[in-house]
Design a protein around this motif. Structure first.
Motif, PDB file in Angstrom:
ATOM      1  N   MET A 197     -53.841 -17.351  -9.758  1.00  0.00           N
ATOM      2  CA  MET A 197     -52.696 -16.522  -8.699  1.00  0.00           C
ATOM      3  C   MET A 197     -52.171 -15.395  -9.332  1.00  0.00           C
ATOM      4  SD  MET A 197     -50.492 -19.786  -7.259  1.00  0.00           S
ATOM      5  CE  MET A 197     -49.377 -18.684  -6.260  1.00  0.00           C
ATOM      6  N   MET A 198     -51.772 -15.412 -10.493  1.00  0.00           N
ATOM      7  CA  MET A 198     -51.081 -13.928 -11.174  1.00  0.00           C
ATOM      8  C   MET A 198     -52.152 -13.023 -11.498  1.00  0.00           C
ATOM      9  SD  MET A 198     -48.333 -15.467 -14.155  1.00  0.00           S
ATOM     10  CE  MET A 198     -49.437 -17.019 -14.459  1.00  0.00           C
ATOM     11  N   ILE A 199     -53.150 -13.337 -11.606  1.00  0.00           N
ATOM     12  CA  ILE A 199     -54.553 -12.258 -11.688  1.00  0.00           C
ATOM     13  C   ILE A 199     -54.537 -11.721 -10.429  1.00  0.00           C
ATOM     14  CG2 ILE A 199     -56.885 -12.014 -12.084  1.00  0.00           C
ATOM     15  CD1 ILE A 199     -56.697 -14.071 -14.427  1.00  0.00           C
ATOM     16  N   GLY A 200     -54.644 -12.546  -9.423  1.00  0.00           N
ATOM     17  CA  GLY A 200     -55.022 -11.808  -7.916  1.00  0.00           C
ATOM     18  C   GLY A 200     -54.104 -11.116  -7.558  1.00  0.00           C
ATOM     19  N   LEU A 201     -52.611 -11.528  -7.984  1.00  0.00           N
ATOM     20  CA  LEU A 201     -51.705 -10.759  -7.550  1.00  0.00           C
ATOM     21  C   LEU A 201     -51.541  -9.517  -8.195  1.00  0.00           C
ATOM     22  CD1 LEU A 201     -48.762 -10.561  -5.954  1.00  0.00           C
ATOM     23  CD2 LEU A 201     -47.805 -11.724  -7.851  1.00  0.00           C
ATOM     24  N   GLY A 202     -51.948  -9.473  -9.566  1.00  0.00           N
ATOM     25  CA  GLY A 202     -51.981  -8.064 -10.099  1.00  0.00           C
ATOM     26  C   GLY A 202     -52.999  -7.144  -9.669  1.00  0.00           C
ATOM     27  N   ILE A 204     -54.028  -7.161  -6.351  1.00  0.00           N
ATOM     28  CA  ILE A 204     -53.508  -6.889  -4.839  1.00  0.00           C
ATOM     29  C   ILE A 204     -52.729  -5.637  -5.203  1.00  0.00           C
ATOM     30  CG2 ILE A 204     -52.029  -7.661  -2.938  1.00  0.00           C
ATOM     31  CD1 ILE A 204     -53.645 -10.363  -3.223  1.00  0.00           C
ATOM     32  N   LEU A 205     -51.652  -5.913  -6.126  1.00  0.00           N
ATOM     33  CA  LEU A 205     -50.595  -4.816  -6.251  1.00  0.00           C
ATOM     34  C   LEU A 205     -51.129  -3.572  -6.509  1.00  0.00           C
ATOM     35  CD1 LEU A 205     -47.633  -7.056  -7.771  1.00  0.00           C
ATOM     36  CD2 LEU A 205     -48.076  -6.339  -5.563  1.00  0.00           C
ATOM     37  N   LEU A 206     -52.277  -3.596  -7.449  1.00  0.00           N
ATOM     38  CA  LEU A 206     -52.983  -2.570  -7.915  1.00  0.00           C
ATOM     39  C   LEU A 206     -53.489  -1.606  -6.958  1.00  0.00           C
ATOM     40  CD1 LEU A 206     -53.478  -0.960 -10.602  1.00  0.00           C
ATOM     41  CD2 LEU A 206     -55.757  -2.230 -10.639  1.00  0.00           C
TER      42      LEU A 206
END
Length: 212
Positions: A197-202, A204-206
Motif C-alpha cells: 500500500m505504501m509503495i502504491g501510494l508513493g 500515485i503521489l509521484l
C-alpha cells in the motif's frame, strides 16, 4: 484570534475534507497493517506534527513561494514519494519480524524512528502545503489583525481533527490485524500488503497532484 464564525466554518470544512480517506489515511493504515497499532498511531502523530512547520511556513509567507515554485514543489514531491516507496519496501523485507512481534503493537524497538518516519512523510508532502496555501487564508479575518497567528490557529485545529480521525482508522485496522495475527503466515502477508500500500501510494503521489 480567529473570529468564532470563521473558526466554525473552517472546522466544518476541515471535517468534510478529513473524513474523506486520503493519502494520510492510506499511509497510516498501511503502517498499521505492517507494524501494528503502535506503529500506526505513531505514524499518525508524526504526520500530524509535520503540519506545524508547514503551517508556520504558510503563516510567514514562505509556503506560498514553495507552492508556486515548480522546482521546489517537484523536489518535495519526488523525495516524499520515494521515501514512501522505501518504507513500503522495508515493511515487506521485515514482514517476518512483524509476524514475530508477540504483543501485536509493532516491532519491539524503533518507536522514535516510526514517529520520525511519519513526520518526514508528512513534511515532504507538497500537496499539504499547497492545500494550506489555498484554503487557510480564506478563513482569516484581516480586520482582526495578527494574520500569522490566525493561520497557525487554523492549522492547529486541522491537525487536531486529523489526529482524531486518522487514529480511528488506525484502531480499526489494528483490530482487523488481531484476527490475522492468529497465523504467522497471515500476519506476514498482511505486513507485506501494508508495504505494498505504501509503495502504491508513493507511486500515485509521484504521478498525480497539482500541476504548475
Amino acid at each position: 484570534m480567529v473570529p468564532w464564525e470563521n473558526l466554525l466554518a473552517f472546522t466544518l470544512t476541515a471535517l468534510v475534507l478529513i473524513l474523506i480517506p486520503g493519502p494520510a489515511v492510506l499511509f497510516s493504515v498501511g503502517r498499521t497493517l505492517a507494524l501494528g497499532r503502535t506503529g500506526g498511531l505513531l505514524s499518525v502523530a508524526g504526520v500530524s506534527l509535520a503540519l506545524i512547520p508547514i503551517v508556520a511556513l504558510v503563516a510567514v509567507g514562505v509556503g506560498g513561494l514553495v507552492a508556486q515554485s515548480i522546482v521546489l514543489f517537484t523536489i518535495l514531491k519526488v523525495v516524499g514519494s520515494l521515501y514512501l516507496v522505501y518504507l513500503g519496501i522495508q515493511a515487506i523485507r521485515h514482514r517476518k519480524s512483524a509476524a514475530a512481534a508477540p504483543d501485536l503493537t509493532g516491532l519491539p524497538r524503533g518507536h522514535a524512528r516510526q514517529l520520525w518516519q511519519g513526520f518526514v512523510v508528512g513534511v515532504t508532502n507538497p500537496k499539504t502545503l499547497a492545500f494550506f496555501v489555498a484554503v487557510l487564508p480564506q478563513f482569516v479575518d484581516l480586520k482582526a489583525g495578527a494574520v500569522p497567528l490566525q493561520l497557525l490557529e487554523l492549522g492547529l485545529v486541522f491537525a487536531l481533527l486529523a489526529v482524531v480521525s486518522d487514529s480511528m482508522w488506525v484502531l480499526a485496522a489494528a483490530a482487523a490485524r488481531v484476527w490475522f495475527a492468529r497465523s504467522p503466515k497471515r500476519i506476514e502477508r498482511l505486513s507485506a500488503t501494508g508495504g505494498g500500500m505504501m509503495i502504491g501510494l508513493g507511486g500515485i503521489l509521484l504521478v498525480t497532484g497539482p500541476k504548475h
